[in-house]
Design a protein around this motif. Sequence first.
Motif, PDB file in Angstrom:
ATOM      1  N   ILE B  91      13.416   9.288   2.209  1.00 40.12           N
ATOM      2  CA  ILE B  91      13.789   8.014   1.603  1.00 40.12           C
ATOM      3  C   ILE B  91      12.560   7.106   1.635  1.00 40.12           C
ATOM      4  N   PRO B  92      11.927   6.859   0.457  1.00 46.20           N
ATOM      5  CA  PRO B  92      10.748   5.997   0.431  1.00 46.20           C
ATOM      6  C   PRO B  92      11.147   4.525   0.390  1.00 46.20           C
ATOM      7  N   VAL B  93      10.430   3.693   1.148  1.00 43.64           N
ATOM      8  CA  VAL B  93      10.690   2.252   1.150  1.00 43.64           C
ATOM      9  C   VAL B  93       9.345   1.551   0.972  1.00 43.64           C
ATOM     10  N   GLY B  94       9.305   0.487   0.182  1.00 47.06           N
ATOM     11  CA  GLY B  94       8.062  -0.236  -0.049  1.00 47.06           C
ATOM     12  C   GLY B  94       7.766  -1.235   1.066  1.00 47.06           C
ATOM     13  N   SER B  95       6.469  -1.423   1.344  1.00 49.25           N
ATOM     14  CA  SER B  95       6.084  -2.356   2.422  1.00 49.25           C
ATOM     15  C   SER B  95       6.469  -3.797   2.087  1.00 49.25           C
ATOM     16  N   LEU B  96       6.337  -4.184   0.798  1.00 53.33           N
ATOM     17  CA  LEU B  96       6.654  -5.562   0.422  1.00 53.33           C
ATOM     18  C   LEU B  96       8.160  -5.822   0.523  1.00 53.33           C
ATOM     19  N   THR B  97       8.939  -4.831   0.096  1.00 56.33           N
ATOM     20  CA  THR B  97      10.396  -4.935   0.226  1.00 56.33           C
ATOM     21  C   THR B  97      10.795  -5.089   1.693  1.00 56.33           C
ATOM     22  N   ALA B  98      10.145  -4.279   2.556  1.00 56.73           N
ATOM     23  CA  ALA B  98      10.485  -4.328   3.987  1.00 56.73           C
ATOM     24  C   ALA B  98      10.209  -5.717   4.570  1.00 56.73           C
ATOM     25  N   PRO B 112       6.022 -11.841   0.116  1.00 53.82           N
ATOM     26  CA  PRO B 112       5.411 -11.056   1.197  1.00 53.82           C
ATOM     27  C   PRO B 112       3.958 -10.724   0.835  1.00 53.82           C
ATOM     28  N   VAL B 113       3.132 -10.614   1.860  1.00 52.63           N
ATOM     29  CA  VAL B 113       1.704 -10.376   1.654  1.00 52.63           C
ATOM     30  C   VAL B 113       1.230  -9.203   2.519  1.00 52.63           C
ATOM     31  N   VAL B 114       0.550  -8.253   1.892  1.00 52.59           N
ATOM     32  CA  VAL B 114      -0.104  -7.180   2.653  1.00 52.59           C
ATOM     33  C   VAL B 114      -1.603  -7.273   2.373  1.00 52.59           C
ATOM     34  N   ASP B 115      -2.389  -7.275   3.439  1.00 48.97           N
ATOM     35  CA  ASP B 115      -3.848  -7.366   3.306  1.00 48.97           C
ATOM     36  C   ASP B 115      -4.395  -6.050   2.765  1.00 48.97           C
ATOM     37  N   MET B 116      -5.006  -6.099   1.571  1.00 50.65           N
ATOM     38  CA  MET B 116      -5.594  -4.889   0.985  1.00 50.65           C
ATOM     39  C   MET B 116      -7.105  -4.845   1.213  1.00 50.65           C
ATOM     40  N   ARG B 117      -7.648  -5.775   2.005  1.00 47.09           N
ATOM     41  CA  ARG B 117      -9.100  -5.886   2.255  1.00 47.09           C
ATOM     42  C   ARG B 117      -9.858  -6.166   0.966  1.00 47.09           C
ATOM     43  N   ARG B 118     -11.173  -6.318   1.109  1.00 45.59           N
ATOM     44  CA  ARG B 118     -12.027  -6.715  -0.014  1.00 45.59           C
ATOM     45  C   ARG B 118     -11.484  -7.981  -0.685  1.00 45.59           C
ATOM     46  N   ASN B 119     -10.960  -8.886   0.144  1.00 43.38           N
ATOM     47  CA  ASN B 119     -10.498 -10.183  -0.340  1.00 43.38           C
ATOM     48  C   ASN B 119      -9.337 -10.093  -1.338  1.00 43.38           C
ATOM     49  N   VAL B 121      -4.958  -9.154  -1.801  1.00 37.89           N
ATOM     50  CA  VAL B 121      -3.665  -8.933  -1.143  1.00 37.89           C
ATOM     51  C   VAL B 121      -2.693  -8.312  -2.146  1.00 37.89           C
ATOM     52  N   ALA B 122      -1.718  -7.557  -1.608  1.00 33.45           N
ATOM     53  CA  ALA B 122      -0.617  -7.073  -2.438  1.00 33.45           C
ATOM     54  C   ALA B 122       0.536  -8.030  -2.229  1.00 33.45           C
ATOM     55  N   THR B 123       1.243  -8.352  -3.294  1.00 31.81           N
ATOM     56  CA  THR B 123       2.358  -9.293  -3.163  1.00 31.81           C
ATOM     57  C   THR B 123       3.385  -9.054  -4.262  1.00 31.81           C
ATOM     58  N   GLN B 124       4.556  -9.665  -4.096  1.00 29.17           N
ATOM     59  CA  GLN B 124       5.639  -9.553  -5.064  1.00 29.17           C
ATOM     60  C   GLN B 124       6.664 -10.625  -4.693  1.00 29.17           C
ATOM     61  N   ALA B 125       7.281 -11.236  -5.679  1.00 26.18           N
ATOM     62  CA  ALA B 125       8.290 -12.256  -5.393  1.00 26.18           C
ATOM     63  C   ALA B 125       9.661 -11.612  -5.193  1.00 26.18           C
ATOM     64  N   PHE B 126      10.383 -12.127  -4.190  1.00 27.39           N
ATOM     65  CA  PHE B 126      11.748 -11.648  -3.923  1.00 27.39           C
ATOM     66  C   PHE B 126      12.683 -12.839  -3.782  1.00 27.39           C
ATOM     67  N   MET B 127      13.940 -12.676  -4.142  1.00 21.65           N
ATOM     68  CA  MET B 127      14.952 -13.707  -3.881  1.00 21.65           C
ATOM     69  C   MET B 127      15.975 -13.157  -2.896  1.00 21.65           C
ATOM     70  N   PRO B 128      16.361 -13.989  -1.931  1.00 24.56           N
ATOM     71  CA  PRO B 128      17.399 -13.534  -1.002  1.00 24.56           C
ATOM     72  C   PRO B 128      18.755 -13.475  -1.711  1.00 24.56           C
ATOM     73  N   VAL B 160       6.222 -17.660   2.674  1.00 21.71           N
ATOM     74  CA  VAL B 160       5.172 -16.639   2.646  1.00 21.71           C
ATOM     75  C   VAL B 160       5.217 -15.860   3.957  1.00 21.71           C
ATOM     76  N   VAL B 161       5.418 -14.545   3.855  1.00 27.21           N
ATOM     77  CA  VAL B 161       5.477 -13.717   5.069  1.00 27.21           C
ATOM     78  C   VAL B 161       4.487 -12.571   4.957  1.00 27.21           C
ATOM     79  N   GLY B 162       4.269 -11.900   6.082  1.00 22.92           N
ATOM     80  CA  GLY B 162       3.327 -10.788   6.081  1.00 22.92           C
ATOM     81  C   GLY B 162       2.023 -11.218   6.717  1.00 22.92           C
ATOM     82  N   ASP B 163       0.947 -10.572   6.298  1.00 20.85           N
ATOM     83  CA  ASP B 163      -0.351 -10.842   6.913  1.00 20.85           C
ATOM     84  C   ASP B 163      -0.960 -12.089   6.277  1.00 20.85           C
ATOM     85  N   VAL B 164      -0.365 -13.234   6.582  1.00 22.86           N
ATOM     86  CA  VAL B 164      -0.715 -14.497   5.920  1.00 22.86           C
ATOM     87  C   VAL B 164      -2.174 -14.886   6.190  1.00 22.86           C
ATOM     88  N   ALA B 165      -2.705 -14.450   7.327  1.00 19.63           N
ATOM     89  CA  ALA B 165      -4.095 -14.772   7.658  1.00 19.63           C
ATOM     90  C   ALA B 165      -5.036 -14.328   6.541  1.00 19.63           C
TER      91      ALA B 165
END
Lengths: 304, 239
Positions: B91-98, B112-119, B121-128, B160-165
């Motif tokens: 069962i595959p699950v996406g990091s942004l969804t998680a 949600p934000v995932v640090d992809m390096r090289r300045n 980020v991966a992101t996507q908008a979600f609604m609760p 904004v959640v995830g690796d916000v730094a």
Amino acid sequence: MSDPLILGIETSCDETGVAVLSGNRVLSSVLATQVEEHARFGGILPEIAARAHVEAIRPLVHQALNQAAIHHDDLDAVAVTRGPGLVGALAVGYAYGKTMAWTLGKPLIGVDHMEGHLFAPLLDHSEYEPPAVVVLVSGGHSMIVHMRAWGDYRVMGQTLDDAAGEAFDKLARFMGLGYPGGPAIDLYATGGDPDAIAFPRPMRDRPYDFSFSGLKTSVVTFLEKAKTNNNVPPLEDVCASIQEAIVDSIVNKTFNAVETTGVEIVAGGGGVIAVCGRNFRKKPIDGALTCCFRVHRCAPTMVP
Amino acid sequence: MKILAIDTATPASSVAVGEGDRLLAMNLSVNRMGHLSFLIPAIDMCFSQVGWTPRDIDAVAVDVGPGPYTGLRIGVATAQAVAASLGVPIIPVGSLTALAWRAATGRRRIWPVVDMRRNQVATQAFMPVPGGVVSDGPAQVVSVSEFQALLSSDGIETLVVGDVAATGDEFLRGAQRAKRGRPRYPTADIILEIANLRAESGEYSSVDEIRPRYMREPDAAIRWSEFREEGIWPGSEST
Ligand SMILES: [Zn+2]
């Protein structure tokens, strides 16, 4: 356990290899090569290699087990290359093999890439045994090893800069011959005069070590000068002379090692040996030498 | 339904085992270079904590990214090896969804934000929504300044959640309608929760359908010298 059933996984470079062995007998050996994917870049891109391994590994393990007519529960162990090699590429095979071993409750055998090469000639030369001198020359490595006994090795010499395959790739790229460089240069060298141009034989003062970056510079300088003077020799002669310089250097250093150690068996491994093998046979020394050449790239190998 | 969940999509590596909606054991380590050496001992420990053998599980869930590639591949290869050796589905699950799933509270739009390096980020908008989140736009890899622009132009209150730094802290402090939230990394317990719901509705994949979600073309740098690197194995990796 007389003839253990082992599944071997190798992902250190640009080929995914999986094999099933019963003792020294190869029951199946399957390979997915990525040469074409790297060809347009004129070299191996680590990220492309790693992506291709993760696509290939699962189907290849399945195929190797099928061809060997072995169910994975019957395996006695899982073996996997643990390095050296491309880190991201190794990680795929290592993760797969390690996890497979854990899931099936079998031991995992991590095999050093170089040690795998040392054992590889055994697969088709039963007379191969220590003491021997083994020369490993491929895209990523060039070294001469004195194998005193199984498991007892001394690295006598290795490359101090570029590996031979790397030198072939860079020169082929410079001359616009495509990738991989070794086979491209070999193709043009056929029919050329190996003595047409006297390129330098590197590292004459160090009997067992290699260095090919000086050769690369001298070829580039030579060609640029020839172009200015409008007397560029035929491409076949240039390729044959480059090949002669690299191979001559490898062959001489190997013979130095054979003389010092007094061994009677010389074995070779790695893609560049495909070219050197011809020259070793052309130039036998002192009669009693047996040559076991297994011309393979980085196919799966394992410690029985 | 007994599930093993694996997450190595970010600097955090984690594994969890659970049955139905119950989390039974979990191990976590935050070490950018340690995914490979962490995984199997951690999985093994989870299994001995709950008294399972590998053959007890019914499915494997894995975070397929986006995230730094080497970690993703280690997670996917591990999940495939377990699933193929046992003949169970993945069962595959996406990091942004998680990330969005765990953060979902109230009515803010979640980025949600995932640090992809090289300045980047991966992101996507979600609604609760009741019982989870729904995506509200495509997953994308953007530069930090593009992300800041996306967020500033968002007309509603956001979280904004995830690796916000990775997106620059100053910027978020100045943003009017944006709030910073948790978690920082996706973890295997979240993957397990989502996977269990998907399993209940029969959303499985076969072992060959699983691929890392890279979302970026491979680096085109030739690094032959990398091949000869030694003394860094096993147990370390880079992206
Ligand atoms: Zn090799």
